[in-house]
Structure formats: C-alpha cells, structure tokens
Design a protein around this motif. Sequence first.
Motif, PDB file in Angstrom:
ATOM      1  N   UNK A  96      26.185  70.945  46.119  1.00 25.16           N
ATOM      2  CA  UNK A  96      25.093  71.720  45.520  1.00 25.16           C
ATOM      3  C   UNK A  96      25.453  73.202  45.488  1.00 25.16           C
ATOM      4  N   UNK A  97      25.990  73.710  46.571  1.00 21.34           N
ATOM      5  CA  UNK A  97      26.421  75.111  46.635  1.00 21.34           C
ATOM      6  C   UNK A  97      27.457  75.421  45.558  1.00 21.34           C
ATOM      7  N   UNK A  98      28.448  74.574  45.422  1.00 19.88           N
ATOM      8  CA  UNK A  98      29.514  74.808  44.444  1.00 19.88           C
ATOM      9  C   UNK A  98      28.988  74.730  43.011  1.00 19.88           C
ATOM     10  N   UNK A  99      28.094  73.790  42.771  1.00 20.50           N
ATOM     11  CA  UNK A  99      27.581  73.617  41.410  1.00 20.50           C
ATOM     12  C   UNK A  99      26.610  74.727  41.024  1.00 20.50           C
ATOM     13  N   UNK A 100      25.655  75.004  41.912  1.00 21.34           N
ATOM     14  CA  UNK A 100      24.595  75.958  41.572  1.00 21.34           C
ATOM     15  C   UNK A 100      25.091  77.402  41.589  1.00 21.34           C
ATOM     16  N   UNK A 101      25.884  77.752  42.592  1.00 22.91           N
ATOM     17  CA  UNK A 101      26.306  79.145  42.728  1.00 22.91           C
ATOM     18  C   UNK A 101      27.619  79.450  42.021  1.00 22.91           C
ATOM     19  N   UNK A 102      28.454  78.432  41.821  1.00 21.69           N
ATOM     20  CA  UNK A 102      29.782  78.699  41.272  1.00 21.69           C
ATOM     21  C   UNK A 102      30.138  77.847  40.051  1.00 21.69           C
ATOM     22  N   UNK A 159      38.039  80.358  66.232  1.00 19.31           N
ATOM     23  CA  UNK A 159      38.023  81.476  65.285  1.00 19.31           C
ATOM     24  C   UNK A 159      39.320  81.580  64.499  1.00 19.31           C
ATOM     25  N   UNK A 160      40.412  81.092  65.086  1.00 23.11           N
ATOM     26  CA  UNK A 160      41.705  81.245  64.441  1.00 23.11           C
ATOM     27  C   UNK A 160      42.019  80.202  63.396  1.00 23.11           C
ATOM     28  N   UNK A 161      41.171  79.185  63.249  1.00 30.56           N
ATOM     29  CA  UNK A 161      41.464  78.130  62.278  1.00 30.56           C
ATOM     30  C   UNK A 161      41.277  78.669  60.861  1.00 30.56           C
ATOM     31  N   UNK A 162      42.326  78.594  60.067  1.00 30.58           N
ATOM     32  CA  UNK A 162      42.276  79.088  58.691  1.00 30.58           C
ATOM     33  C   UNK A 162      41.929  77.952  57.734  1.00 30.58           C
ATOM     34  N   UNK A 163      41.290  78.322  56.643  1.00 31.68           N
ATOM     35  CA  UNK A 163      40.921  77.320  55.638  1.00 31.68           C
ATOM     36  C   UNK A 163      41.068  77.952  54.252  1.00 31.68           C
ATOM     37  N   UNK A 164      41.897  77.382  53.433  1.00 33.29           N
ATOM     38  CA  UNK A 164      41.995  77.751  52.021  1.00 33.29           C
ATOM     39  C   UNK A 164      42.376  76.490  51.261  1.00 33.29           C
ATOM     40  N   UNK A 165      41.437  75.987  50.464  1.00 27.18           N
ATOM     41  CA  UNK A 165      41.606  74.669  49.861  1.00 27.18           C
ATOM     42  C   UNK A 165      41.211  74.694  48.392  1.00 27.18           C
ATOM     43  N   UNK A 166      42.025  74.075  47.562  1.00 27.13           N
ATOM     44  CA  UNK A 166      41.693  73.950  46.136  1.00 27.13           C
ATOM     45  C   UNK A 166      40.485  73.047  45.980  1.00 27.13           C
ATOM     46  N   UNK A 167      39.442  73.585  45.357  1.00 26.81           N
ATOM     47  CA  UNK A 167      38.198  72.851  45.145  1.00 26.81           C
ATOM     48  C   UNK A 167      37.663  73.197  43.765  1.00 26.81           C
ATOM     49  N   UNK A 168      37.528  72.199  42.913  1.00 26.76           N
ATOM     50  CA  UNK A 168      37.057  72.457  41.559  1.00 26.76           C
ATOM     51  C   UNK A 168      38.002  73.374  40.825  1.00 26.76           C
ATOM     52  N   UNK A 169      37.454  74.438  40.224  1.00 28.96           N
ATOM     53  CA  UNK A 169      38.265  75.372  39.430  1.00 28.96           C
ATOM     54  C   UNK A 169      38.744  76.576  40.247  1.00 28.96           C
ATOM     55  N   UNK A 216      39.118  78.043  44.770  1.00 31.84           N
ATOM     56  CA  UNK A 216      39.490  77.799  46.160  1.00 31.84           C
ATOM     57  C   UNK A 216      38.326  78.107  47.095  1.00 31.84           C
ATOM     58  N   UNK A 217      38.128  77.209  48.076  1.00 26.88           N
ATOM     59  CA  UNK A 217      37.221  77.490  49.189  1.00 26.88           C
ATOM     60  C   UNK A 217      38.064  78.035  50.331  1.00 26.88           C
ATOM     61  N   UNK A 218      37.605  79.131  50.923  1.00 27.32           N
ATOM     62  CA  UNK A 218      38.336  79.723  52.041  1.00 27.32           C
ATOM     63  C   UNK A 218      37.343  80.103  53.149  1.00 27.32           C
ATOM     64  N   UNK A 219      37.869  80.220  54.337  1.00 23.81           N
ATOM     65  CA  UNK A 219      37.056  80.653  55.466  1.00 23.81           C
ATOM     66  C   UNK A 219      37.116  82.159  55.584  1.00 23.81           C
ATOM     67  N   UNK A 220      35.933  82.778  55.688  1.00 20.91           N
ATOM     68  CA  UNK A 220      35.828  84.208  55.945  1.00 20.91           C
ATOM     69  C   UNK A 220      34.975  84.378  57.207  1.00 20.91           C
ATOM     70  N   UNK A 221      35.638  84.355  58.359  1.00 24.51           N
ATOM     71  CA  UNK A 221      34.897  84.443  59.618  1.00 24.51           C
ATOM     72  C   UNK A 221      34.015  83.231  59.806  1.00 24.51           C
ATOM     73  N   UNK A 232      33.908  80.915  48.053  1.00 27.02           N
ATOM     74  CA  UNK A 232      34.624  80.267  46.947  1.00 27.02           C
ATOM     75  C   UNK A 232      35.032  81.336  45.949  1.00 27.02           C
ATOM     76  N   UNK A 233      36.263  81.245  45.436  1.00 25.59           N
ATOM     77  CA  UNK A 233      36.707  82.179  44.406  1.00 25.59           C
ATOM     78  C   UNK A 233      37.400  81.399  43.310  1.00 25.59           C
ATOM     79  N   UNK A 234      37.253  81.861  42.086  1.00 24.04           N
ATOM     80  CA  UNK A 234      37.841  81.185  40.935  1.00 24.04           C
ATOM     81  C   UNK A 234      39.358  81.318  40.958  1.00 24.04           C
ATOM     82  N   UNK A 235      40.003  80.350  40.350  1.00 23.12           N
ATOM     83  CA  UNK A 235      41.454  80.369  40.272  1.00 23.12           C
ATOM     84  C   UNK A 235      41.894  81.486  39.344  1.00 23.12           C
ATOM     85  N   UNK A 236      42.885  82.268  39.734  1.00 25.07           N
ATOM     86  CA  UNK A 236      43.367  83.378  38.906  1.00 25.07           C
ATOM     87  C   UNK A 236      44.207  82.855  37.744  1.00 25.07           C
TER      88      UNK A 236
END
Length: 302
Positions: free
Chosen positions: A248-254, A276-286, A288-293, A298-302
């Motif tokens: 829902x978050x990905x569809x409605x907001x992004x 806190x040190x676990x990193x996350x950056x994963x291709x999702x839809x169009x 990437x989902x990443x961890x920020x603290x 989510x940010x669009x693919x460049x």
Amino acid sequence: MAVAFSGGADSTALLLDCVRQWPGQVRAIHIHHGLQDAADQFANHCQQLCEQLQVPLVQCKVNAKNEAGQSPEDAARRARYAALSQAVHTHPALQGVKDVAVAQHADDQVETLLLALSRGAGLAGLASMPAKWTRDGLQWHRPLLNVPGAKLREYLLDAQVAWVEDPTNQDEQFTRNRIRAQLLPALERAFPQFRDTFARSASHAAEAQDILNEVAAVDLASVQEYGSPNIKAVQQLSLARQSLVLRHWLKVQHQTTPSAVQMTELLSQIAACTTRGHQLRLKVGRGYVRREGPILEWSAEN
C-alpha cells in the motif's frame, strides 16, 4: 462527457450510444499511436464519423513505443491514458469535461481476469477492471463491461454505422488475442454464462480488495514516522499485514508495485533489521527501498 474513440467497433458503439443518450453533450478523443501503417486511416475514419454525428473530435499523437522490459500493450495503454487525461485538461474543445468513457466490454473483462490468473495475481489483479474510478481529477467510466463484444457489433450493424478493424487484433503473438481466439469460444461452449459468473468473481475480489485497502491505510498511518514506514513498527505486524502495508505504501505514495519475489526478499531484509548497522538497499518496483536509520525510504531508479 468525452469518449475515448479509436474507430474500432467497441468505441464506435460506445460513442453512438452516448450521442443518442446525450445529444449535443458528447465529445470524442482519438489517440494516434503511430504504431502501424493504418494509423492515419483510423484517424481519418474517426474524423469523418464524428462529422456525421456532429461530435467535436480532438486528435492526439503519442509515442507508444515500449521500453525494455515493458510489453507493447502496456506501453500503449499507459500512453493512451496519459494522453486522454492531458487532452481533457488542456485542449480548449474539451473545456469543462469531467467524465471520460472508455469502451472495454465483457470479453475484455474476461480476458483481464484470465491474464491475472495466468500470472498468479492477488486480489487486486483478480478484481480486473473497475466500472468507475478516479484519476487525475477526472471520473472514468466503463459502461460496457456487462456487454459482450458480439452484441456491440450487432448494434452497429443494425444502426448501419461502419467501424475499422485493427489488424493487430488477429495477431496471436499477443496473449489477449490468443485468449480471444482460442479460450473464449471454448468457454462459451462449456460455460455459456461465463461472462456473468466471471464478472461476479471479479466483483467479489474487488470488494475484498477494498476492505484490505482500508486495513492497509490504517496500518500505514500507525507505522509511519515522518511520512515513511518505521521498521520496528512494521516488524510488530504479522507477515501478511507487513506485506499488505508495504504494498500500500509503495502504490499510494510512490506509484510502484513490487513483484512477489521482491516482496518476499524485502520482508526477509526487514526481519533482519535487528541492529543499527544492518544495511538495506533492494530493488523494488521501479526503484529501490533503502534503510535510513529507523525508517524505510523508496527512490526511483535513475
């Protein structure tokens, strides 16, 4: 009222019926995809018929070529709806239009449901096409979803109104055309009422999806921090509700949709975010989902 008018039988029947119901109040929009040699002939036919019916016609040319990884049908559909919306909002001849009618019919709805089943879709896919929806500040309508395509052609023959045949409709390299040519006749023989029963199933799926959307909206409000999902709050939900709220978050907001494989991996990565040190950056839809603290972004693919 504006009618999306391709010149084919379905949209011609829709235009004619709208003109008969609301004389003097209907306008038409023709999208010139430029994907085949006959496109100019389609446009000319639409112009001539609209002149006969005394319906103002707006013609729009679009670039409907598909990008890598995108089907030609999806590219054309996206370009078409974007052009229709832009035309209504910007063309002087369409000033004041708030409603747009498109001509998908009962056979199209069955094809959409069968495609969803073939792809293992969830409720959102099985709900198929809605009869009404809102997009870009406009009300969109599919008034023919309960009418078989053959009935629309009979209607035009009785009215002695001509239409154009898109040659690509016979090309069985496209999945929809294979369904239309091979599966629908077999379903007609085995289950004569399949259009009605399939439509009921799609309606039940749509109703259930509406309920899930309400649940997802409540969950998203409860886990958000600065407009994004808080990881710890998401982890407190069951896996099913985690999947629901993240979709829902990905569809409605992004405006993006993850694949089943991407969602499974995203849930696994979220479960692993225990330090806190676990990193996350994963291709999702169009993108990437990443961890920020403590939150997900989510940010669009460049």
